[in-house]
Enzyme design. Structure first.
Site: not given
Ligand code: GLY
Length: 601
Positions: A124, A415, A433, A435, A457, A486-487, A507-508
Site C-alpha cells: 500500500r 481500484t 489501486t 484510489n 483514504d 483501506s477497504s 469500489g471503495g
Molecule cells: N483506495 C481504495 C481503498 O483502498 O479502499
C-alpha cells in the site's frame, strides 16, 4: 459450526420476509477433484441459460480480458500463480490505467495449497515524510474549490506497486521477470481496445475539467493521451509506448529501475512537486513493503475457514465479522437465502455493525493500537449479532461489535481486483489501486505512469467524510510513513485446507459489501461463481444511514422500508472477481459491472 439463539421472530414484517425465501440453485464448491479439460455447456435448470465453465489447469478472473489472458499466458509458460499475478497486475496497469498502476499500490494474499503456507503482502502507498496530521486542515482551498487530498501533487502518497511486484517475485516467483512483463509490454506497445467502462472514466475526467478549470494543467497528459481529448469510442486503440519501454526496463533491471540511483524517483517527484506535491526522492527510495500474517478466521461460516487481509485493510476484519454474524443469526430467521428481505435485513444490520467498528477503531496497526483480537472475538461478534432485531433497525449508536472509540469522526473508482489459481492450487487474491479515477489526475509523461490520490483514504480533515462518504476516526490521520486505512479485501475461503472460493472487489467501501455477498451467494446460496457474481447486491456502510439496493433488489424496498431502513437504489455495489473450485474444475467469474472477462486453461 452452528450456534443457536433464543431471539424470537415476532413481526409481521419478518413473516413476510421469511415467506420470500427461495430454494438454492447451482452447485456449491466441492473438494478438489479430478482435473478435466475445459468444458462449456448450458446449465439446463438455470432461469436464463448460464454458460458453464470449468478449467483444469488454472484460472484468472480480472476486470479486463487482456489482463486475464496475460495471467493464463504465464501459467501456460510454466509460471505459478504468483508469476501469473504479477503479469496480470502489470497488464491491468496498461488496460485499466484509471484503476491501478505503477503509481499506486495494493494488497496481495497468497495461499500455497501444497504446504498450507499463507502470506499477506502489503504494498500500500504510504504518507510522504513532509505530511503530518494537520497538513490538509491548514491548506487553503484551490481556486475552484477542489479538495487537495483528491487531485494534484498534494493528493499523492508514496507508491508501492513495483516494490510489491518485486517482493512477490523474490518470495514466490519461478519465471524470470523479463518473461513475466512481456504480456504487459505487448499490451502497452500494440495497444488495447477501449470498452464502455473506459469511456465512463473518460467522462469523469471531462466533467472534472469542466467543473474545475484549475485541474486542466494537472490532467493535461491524461486528457490528451489516455482520453484522446474526449474524442474516443468503443473499439479505439490506446497505445502507451513510454510505459512499454519502462516496463521492459523494469523487466531487465528490477527494482533499480524504480528506486535505484538510476531509477525514476527524481522524475516522479519532479512532476509531483510541479503541482504542489511534497514527494522527495528519498520517500520513494525508502519505501518498504510489509509481509504480514493473514488474518485466519476458523469455521467462520459452517466448515469454511477464511484467509483475510489484516490492517491497514479494514475489509478482512469486516468480512470475518459479517460472515460470523450471518452464520449465527441465519438459523433463527429460518435460513433465508440471498435475494430475500429477511436475508437482506440481517446482512444490512451485520454490515452496520462492521462499518461502525471500521469507523471507530481501524487504521494502520503499525502506528496505532488496533484491537484486532477483540474485533474478531467470536463471543463479542455473536453478542452483536444477537442485538439485531428482525422487526426494526438498530439505533446508529448501538452499532459495532466492540464499545468505545470516537464514532463521529466515506461507485467504482480507481481500484481493480483479480484472482488467480494455478494447477497446484496456489491461490492469489490481489487488489490494487490508485484510489480515484485516474488517481490524482497527475501523470509522469516520460514513463506513462499515473500517480495515485491515496492521501484521500486518510482522515484528512477530522469529522469530514472522504471520497466514498466514509467517516473515519482520528486514528487514521496522516503521519509520515503511515498507510491510509483501506477497504481492499482480497479473500480466500478454505475448506479442508484447500481453496474453495477466492474473491475480492473494487469500489471503495463497496469492496467489502460486494465481496461478502458473492462469497455468501456461493457458500450459503449454493450458487455457481457466475450466478453469484451476477446476482444483485446491496450496500450499507453505517454512515450515512442509507441502504442502497441495486435495481435487481428494488422489489425488496417496501419490506425493508417497513422495518425502518432508509432505502435508495444505486448503480453497482462493487466489481467482484471470483474463482470457485468445483469437483470438476475451476470456475472463474469476472463481474459484468465493469465489463471484465476471465480466462483459464
Ligand atoms: N483506495 C481504495 C481503498 O483502498 O479502499
Amino acid at each position: 459450526m452452528r450456534h443457536t439463539t433464543s431471539i424470537l421472530i415476532a413481526s409481521l414484517a419478518l413473516g413476510a420476509m421469511i415467506n420470500g425465501c427461495t430454494s438454492p440453485t447451482g452447485t456449491a464448491p466441492g473438494d478438489r477433484g479430478s482435473k478435466v479439460s475445459p468444458v462449456v455447456a448450458a446449465v439446463a435448470d438455470a432461469p436464463a441459460p448460464e454458460v458453464r465453465i470449468r478449467h483444469a489447469n488454472g484460472a484468472v478472473a480480472t476486470d479486463s480480458k487482456p489482463a486475464s489472458e496475460a495471467g493464463v499466458e504465464i501459467l501456460k509458460a510454466g509460471g505459478n500463480a504468483v508469476d501469473a499475478a504479477i503479469a496480470t497486475a502489470l497488464t491491468l496497469s496498461v488496460t485499466r490505467p484509471y484503476s491501478c498502476g505503477l503509481g499506486g499500490g495494493g494488497f496481495m494474499l497468497i495461499f500455497v495449497e501444497e504446504t498450507g503456507e499463507s502470506r499477506a503482502l502489503d504494498f500500500r502507498e504510504t504518507c510522504p515524510t513532509r505530511v503530518g496530521p494537520e497538513f490538509y486542515a491548514n491548506l487553503p482551498p484551490s481556486a475552484s474549490g477542489y479538495d487537495p487530498s483528491l487531485y494534484g501533487g498534494r493528493a499523492v502518497a508514496i507508491p508501492g506497486q513495483l516494490p510489491g511486484m518485486i517482493a512477490a517475485h523474490d518470495a514466490f516467483g519461478t519465471l524470470p521477470l523479463e518473461v513475466i512483463v512481456a504480456p504487459a509490454v505487448r499490451a502497452a506497445r500494440a495497444g488495447f481496445a477501449v470498452d464502455a467502462n473506459y469511456l465512463s472514466a473518460v467522462e469523469k475526467v471531462r466533467s472534472l475539467r469542466k467543473s474545475h478549470p484549475d485541474l486542466r494543467p494537472t490532467s493535461r497528459w491524461i486528457w490528451d493521451r489516455l482520453c484522446q481529448r474526449g474524442v474516443i469510442e468503443v473499439g479505439d486503440i490506446i497505445r502507451q509506448p513510454e510505459l512499454a519501454e519502462y516496463l521492459e526496463r523494469f523487466g531487465r533491471e528490477g527494482i533499480a529501475a524504480w528506486s535505484g540511483p538510476e531509477g525514476i524517483a527524481a522524475l516522479l517527484t519532479g512532476v509531483d512537486r510541479a503541482f504542489d506535491g511534497v514527494l522527495r526522492p528519498r520517500d520513494i527510495q525508502d519505501y518498504k513493503v510489509v509481509w504480514r500474517e493473514p488474518l485466519v478466521a476458523k469455521d467462520v461460516f459452517e466448515d469454511y475457514d477464511a484467509l483475510l487481509m489484516p490492517p491497514p485493510s479494514s475489509g478482512g476484519i469486516a468480512i470475518a465479522q459479517v460472515l460470523a454474524m450471518m452464520e449465527h443469526r441465519l438459523p433463527s430467521a429460518g435460513d433465508p437465502l440471498p435475494g430475500t428481505a429477511a436475508y437482506s435485513h440481517l446482512m444490512v444490520e451485520s454490515m452496520r455493525h462492521a462499518f461502525a467498528d471500521r469507523a471507530r477503531h481501524l487504521a494502520d496497526a503499525d502506528f496505532v493500537d488496533v484491537p484486532v483480537d477483540r474485533l474478531l472475538d467470536r463471543e463479542k461478534i455473536e453478542a452483536a449479532a444477537d442485538r439485531i432485531q428482525f422487526n426494526e433497525v438498530l439505533a446508529t449508536n448501538s452499532c459495532g461489535v466492540i464499545e468505545g472509540g470516537a464514532a463521529d469522526v466515506l461507485k467504482d473508482e480507481g481500484t481493480s481486483h483479480f484472482s488467480v489459481i494455478d494447477n497446484q492450487g496456489m491461490t492469489v487474491a490481489c487488489t490494487q489501486t490508485i484510489n480515484g479515477t485516474f488517481g490524482s489526475l497527475l501523470a509522469v509523461p516520460e514513463i506513462g505512469v499515473i500517480l495515485n490520490n491515496e492521501m484521500n483514504d486518510f482522515t484528512t480533515i477530522p469529522g469530514a467524510s472522504n471520497l466514498f462518504g466514509l467517516k473515519q476516526s482520528d486514528r487514521n490521520l496522516p503521519e509520515p510513513g503511515k498507510r491510509p486505512l483501506s477497504s481492499m479485501s482480497p479473500t480466500i475461503l478454505l475448506r479442508d485446507g484447500q481453496t474453495a472460493v477466492t474473491a475480492g472487489a473494487s469500489g471503495g467501501p463497496r469492496i467489502i459489501t460486494g465481496t461478502l455477498q458473492v462469497l455468501l451467494e456461493v457458500i450459503h446460496g449454493g450458487k455457481s461463481g457466475r450466478a453469484a457474481v451476477d446476482a444483485p447486491r446491496l450496500h450499507h456502510q453505517w454512515k450515512p444511514e442509507i441502504l442502497r439496493l441495486e435495481a435487481g433488489l428494488a422489489v425488496l424496498q417496501p419490506e425493508l422500508e417497513a422495518v425502518g431502513h432508509d432505502v435508495e437504489t444505486t448503480g453497482g455495489v462493487g466489481v467482484v472477481q471470483a474463482i470457485v473450485v468445483h469437483d470438476d474444475g475451476l470456475e472463474p467469474a469476472s463481474d459484468p459491472r465493469k465489463g471484465g472477462a476471465s480466462a483459464g486453461w
